[in-house]
Design a protein around this motif. Structure first.
Motif, PDB file in Angstrom:
ATOM      1  N   HIS A 128       7.139  13.899   0.415  1.00  0.00           N
ATOM      2  CA  HIS A 128       5.853  13.302   0.782  1.00  0.00           C
ATOM      3  C   HIS A 128       4.969  14.354   1.476  1.00  0.00           C
ATOM      4  O   HIS A 128       3.835  14.599   1.080  1.00  0.00           O
ATOM      5  CB  HIS A 128       6.153  12.133   1.726  1.00  0.00           C
ATOM      6  CG  HIS A 128       4.969  11.304   2.091  1.00  0.00           C
ATOM      7  ND1 HIS A 128       4.961   9.936   1.948  1.00  0.00           N
ATOM      8  CD2 HIS A 128       3.782  11.620   2.642  1.00  0.00           C
ATOM      9  CE1 HIS A 128       3.797   9.456   2.377  1.00  0.00           C
ATOM     10  NE2 HIS A 128       3.074  10.459   2.802  1.00  0.00           N
ATOM     11  N   GLU A 166       2.580   7.321  -6.407  1.00  0.00           N
ATOM     12  CA  GLU A 166       1.654   8.381  -6.811  1.00  0.00           C
ATOM     13  C   GLU A 166       2.145   9.746  -6.364  1.00  0.00           C
ATOM     14  O   GLU A 166       2.086  10.723  -7.110  1.00  0.00           O
ATOM     15  CB  GLU A 166       0.255   8.116  -6.248  1.00  0.00           C
ATOM     16  CG  GLU A 166      -0.487   7.073  -7.060  1.00  0.00           C
ATOM     17  CD  GLU A 166      -1.733   6.559  -6.359  1.00  0.00           C
ATOM     18  OE1 GLU A 166      -2.305   7.302  -5.534  1.00  0.00           O
ATOM     19  OE2 GLU A 166      -2.114   5.411  -6.636  1.00  0.00           O
ATOM     20  N   LEU A 167       2.648   9.794  -5.123  1.00  0.00           N
ATOM     21  CA  LEU A 167       3.147  11.072  -4.606  1.00  0.00           C
ATOM     22  C   LEU A 167       4.370  11.527  -5.399  1.00  0.00           C
ATOM     23  O   LEU A 167       4.528  12.706  -5.699  1.00  0.00           O
ATOM     24  CB  LEU A 167       3.501  10.943  -3.124  1.00  0.00           C
ATOM     25  CG  LEU A 167       2.327  10.725  -2.168  1.00  0.00           C
ATOM     26  CD1 LEU A 167       2.828  10.396  -0.770  1.00  0.00           C
ATOM     27  CD2 LEU A 167       1.440  11.956  -2.121  1.00  0.00           C
ATOM     28  N   PHE A 169       5.658   7.639   6.262  1.00  0.00           N
ATOM     29  CA  PHE A 169       4.405   6.990   6.628  1.00  0.00           C
ATOM     30  C   PHE A 169       4.216   6.901   8.137  1.00  0.00           C
ATOM     31  O   PHE A 169       3.117   6.664   8.612  1.00  0.00           O
ATOM     32  CB  PHE A 169       4.307   5.611   5.975  1.00  0.00           C
ATOM     33  CG  PHE A 169       4.167   5.713   4.478  1.00  0.00           C
ATOM     34  CD1 PHE A 169       2.909   5.844   3.906  1.00  0.00           C
ATOM     35  CD2 PHE A 169       5.279   5.733   3.667  1.00  0.00           C
ATOM     36  CE1 PHE A 169       2.764   5.974   2.536  1.00  0.00           C
ATOM     37  CE2 PHE A 169       5.152   5.856   2.288  1.00  0.00           C
ATOM     38  CZ  PHE A 169       3.892   5.977   1.710  1.00  0.00           C
ATOM     39  N   CYS A 188       0.835  -1.189   0.000  1.00  0.00           N
ATOM     40  CA  CYS A 188       0.000   0.000   0.000  1.00  0.00           C
ATOM     41  C   CYS A 188       0.876   1.247   0.000  1.00  0.00           C
ATOM     42  O   CYS A 188       0.655   2.191  -0.760  1.00  0.00           O
ATOM     43  CB  CYS A 188      -0.832  -0.035   1.277  1.00  0.00           C
ATOM     44  SG  CYS A 188      -2.493   0.494   1.098  1.00  0.00           S
ATOM     45  N   TRP A 189       1.881   1.237   0.876  1.00  0.00           N
ATOM     46  CA  TRP A 189       2.808   2.360   0.977  1.00  0.00           C
ATOM     47  C   TRP A 189       3.528   2.590  -0.344  1.00  0.00           C
ATOM     48  O   TRP A 189       3.678   3.713  -0.795  1.00  0.00           O
ATOM     49  CB  TRP A 189       3.835   2.094   2.077  1.00  0.00           C
ATOM     50  CG  TRP A 189       3.285   2.220   3.464  1.00  0.00           C
ATOM     51  CD1 TRP A 189       1.999   2.544   3.821  1.00  0.00           C
ATOM     52  CD2 TRP A 189       4.005   2.049   4.688  1.00  0.00           C
ATOM     53  NE1 TRP A 189       1.881   2.561   5.182  1.00  0.00           N
ATOM     54  CE2 TRP A 189       3.096   2.270   5.752  1.00  0.00           C
ATOM     55  CE3 TRP A 189       5.321   1.729   4.988  1.00  0.00           C
ATOM     56  CZ2 TRP A 189       3.474   2.183   7.080  1.00  0.00           C
ATOM     57  CZ3 TRP A 189       5.699   1.640   6.325  1.00  0.00           C
ATOM     58  CH2 TRP A 189       4.785   1.864   7.364  1.00  0.00           C
ATOM     59  N   ILE A 215       1.477  16.197   0.144  1.00  0.00           N
ATOM     60  CA  ILE A 215       0.168  16.064   0.825  1.00  0.00           C
ATOM     61  C   ILE A 215      -0.347  17.412   1.304  1.00  0.00           C
ATOM     62  O   ILE A 215      -1.540  17.655   1.286  1.00  0.00           O
ATOM     63  CB  ILE A 215       0.187  15.197   2.110  1.00  0.00           C
ATOM     64  CG1 ILE A 215       1.364  14.332   2.333  1.00  0.00           C
ATOM     65  CG2 ILE A 215      -1.045  14.424   2.304  1.00  0.00           C
ATOM     66  CD1 ILE A 215       1.072  13.455   3.577  1.00  0.00           C
ATOM     67  N   LYS A 240       2.601   1.890  -3.357  1.00  0.00           N
ATOM     68  CA  LYS A 240       1.703   2.491  -4.349  1.00  0.00           C
ATOM     69  C   LYS A 240       1.513   3.973  -4.093  1.00  0.00           C
ATOM     70  O   LYS A 240       1.574   4.795  -5.003  1.00  0.00           O
ATOM     71  CB  LYS A 240       0.333   1.796  -4.309  1.00  0.00           C
ATOM     72  CG  LYS A 240       0.278   0.520  -5.124  1.00  0.00           C
ATOM     73  CD  LYS A 240      -1.148   0.005  -5.181  1.00  0.00           C
ATOM     74  CE  LYS A 240      -1.174  -1.403  -5.758  1.00  0.00           C
ATOM     75  NZ  LYS A 240      -2.470  -2.064  -5.518  1.00  0.00           N
ATOM     76  N   GLU A 241       1.271   4.279  -2.819  1.00  0.00           N
ATOM     77  CA  GLU A 241       1.038   5.679  -2.487  1.00  0.00           C
ATOM     78  C   GLU A 241       2.279   6.515  -2.778  1.00  0.00           C
ATOM     79  O   GLU A 241       2.200   7.631  -3.289  1.00  0.00           O
ATOM     80  CB  GLU A 241       0.650   5.807  -1.010  1.00  0.00           C
ATOM     81  CG  GLU A 241       0.181   7.204  -0.666  1.00  0.00           C
ATOM     82  CD  GLU A 241      -0.329   7.335   0.763  1.00  0.00           C
ATOM     83  OE1 GLU A 241      -0.688   6.302   1.362  1.00  0.00           O
ATOM     84  OE2 GLU A 241      -0.346   8.469   1.263  1.00  0.00           O
ATOM     85  N   GLN A 242       3.440   5.928  -2.485  1.00  0.00           N
ATOM     86  CA  GLN A 242       4.694   6.644  -2.722  1.00  0.00           C
ATOM     87  C   GLN A 242       4.903   6.922  -4.213  1.00  0.00           C
ATOM     88  O   GLN A 242       5.336   7.997  -4.601  1.00  0.00           O
ATOM     89  CB  GLN A 242       5.854   5.818  -2.166  1.00  0.00           C
ATOM     90  CG  GLN A 242       7.119   6.612  -1.958  1.00  0.00           C
ATOM     91  CD  GLN A 242       8.115   5.851  -1.113  1.00  0.00           C
ATOM     92  OE1 GLN A 242       8.648   4.851  -1.548  1.00  0.00           O
ATOM     93  NE2 GLN A 242       8.344   6.324   0.085  1.00  0.00           N
TER      94      GLN A 242
END
Length: 234
Positions: free
Chosen positions: A132, A19-20, A89, A12-13, A136, A15-17
Motif C-alpha cells: 500500500h 485499486e492499489l 489505512f 471505501c477501503w 502511494i 475499493k481503494e485496496q
DNA sequence: GCGACAG
DNA sequence: ATCTTGTCGC
C-alpha cells in the motif's frame, strides 16, 4: 478510544485496496540490487500505553554499516480502528507525510528501499501495508511482520506443519516459503538471527522481488527485527 | 452466535 | 500496539 470504522468506510477501503493491488509491482528492480543499496529506510509506529497517542518514526540507515543518518518522529493521534487486513489505512498517510518531509529536508538521505512493519503481498488482496505504502509513495518497499498473518482459506496457517518447519530453522538465513494452496509463493519465513527461535515473515511490498527482499532483510538484521524498524531510543 | 485476524 | 522477570550478550 478509537472510533469504529463504519461499514461505509470499510467499503471505501476495500475499493481503494483493490485499486492499489493492481498497481503493485513484484518484479526484479535493478535499482535495488542488494550490492547497490547504500540507504535503507524503516517505518514503525509505537503507541503510548493504553492511549490512541502514537509516535510515528521514520529512520534511514546506511548499508552495510547500519548507522542512523536520519530520524523523524512525529506524535500523532490515531483515530482509525485497527482492522486486520486494513492496517495501512491507519498509518499510511502519516508515513507518506514523513517521507515528504524527508524529500524536502534531506533529499540526499532518501532511501532506495523502505522496510515496513507489516506485510506486503502476504495478504488476502496481495496488498498489505508495505505494498500500500509503496504504491502511494511510488518507492520500493519490503514487508516484515513479526507474526504470521493467517489466511485459512488459502492454506496459510500456523498449524502443526508450519510449527514443524519453524522448529527446523536454526541459523541466520534459514528460511522456508509461504505458499498458498495454488502454489503461489507470497512470502518467506526467515530466521534473521542465530539466537531467535521465531522467524520474521518477509514479503515483497512494491518494486522488488522476494529474493532481493530477503537478502536486504538479512543484511539489516542484528536482532530478530531488522534494524530499520526496531524502536529507536528517543 | 463463536473464533481467528499484520499492528 | 500494550502488560510482564530475569538473563544473556553485542
Amino acid at each position: 478510544m478509537s472510533e469504529v470504522a463504519s461499514e461505509e468506510l470499510q467499503d471505501c477501503w476495500k475499493k481503494e485496496q483493490d485499486e492499489l493491488a493492481m498497481r503493485v509491482n513484484t518484479s526484479y528492480n535493478e535499482d535495488i540490487a542488494v550490492n547497490r543499496i547504500s540507504l535503507v529506510g524503516g517505518l514503525d509506529i509505537s503507541f503510548v500505553k493504553g492511549t490512541d497517542d502514537a509516535c510515528i518514526t521514520l529512520v534511514v540507515l546506511t548499508l552495510p554499516d547500519l548507522k542512523v543518518v536520519y530520524e523523524d518522529s512525529q506524535l500523532i493521534k490515531m483515530v482509525a480502528l485497527y482492522i486486520p487486513g486494513y492496517l495501512a489505512f491507519r498509518e499510511a498517510d502519516f508515513f507518506h507525510q514523513a517521507l515528504q518531509r524527508l524529500r524536502v529536508k534531506h533529499k540526499e538521505f532518501f532511501p532506495q528501499v523502505m522496510l515496513v512493519d507489516g506485510n506486503g503481498v502476504l495478504h488476502f488482496k496481495r496488498c498489505g501495508s508495505a505494498s500500500h505504502l509503496g504504491v502511494i509513495c511510488d518507492i520500493p518497499t519490503i514487508g516484515v511482520a513479526k507474526n504470521l498473518y493467517q489466511m485459512p482459506e488459502e492454506g496459510i496457517v500456523r498449524n502443526d506443519e508450519h510449527k514443524q518447519k519453524v522448529s527446523q530453522l536454526n541459523n541466520k538465513g534459514d528460511q522456508f516459503e509461504l505458499k498458498t494452496n495454488n502454489q503461489d509463493v507470497l512470502g518467506m519465513a526467515v530466521l534473521s538471527n542465530n539466537q531467535a527461535t521465531n522467524p520474521v515473515y518477509v514479503s515483497v511490498g512494491h518494486k522488488c522481488n522476494l529474493e532481493t527482499a530477503v537478502e536486504i532483510v538479512l543484511k539489516c538484521s542484528v536482532a530478530r527485527v531488522p534494524e530499520p524498524i526496531r524502536q529507536v531510543p528517543p
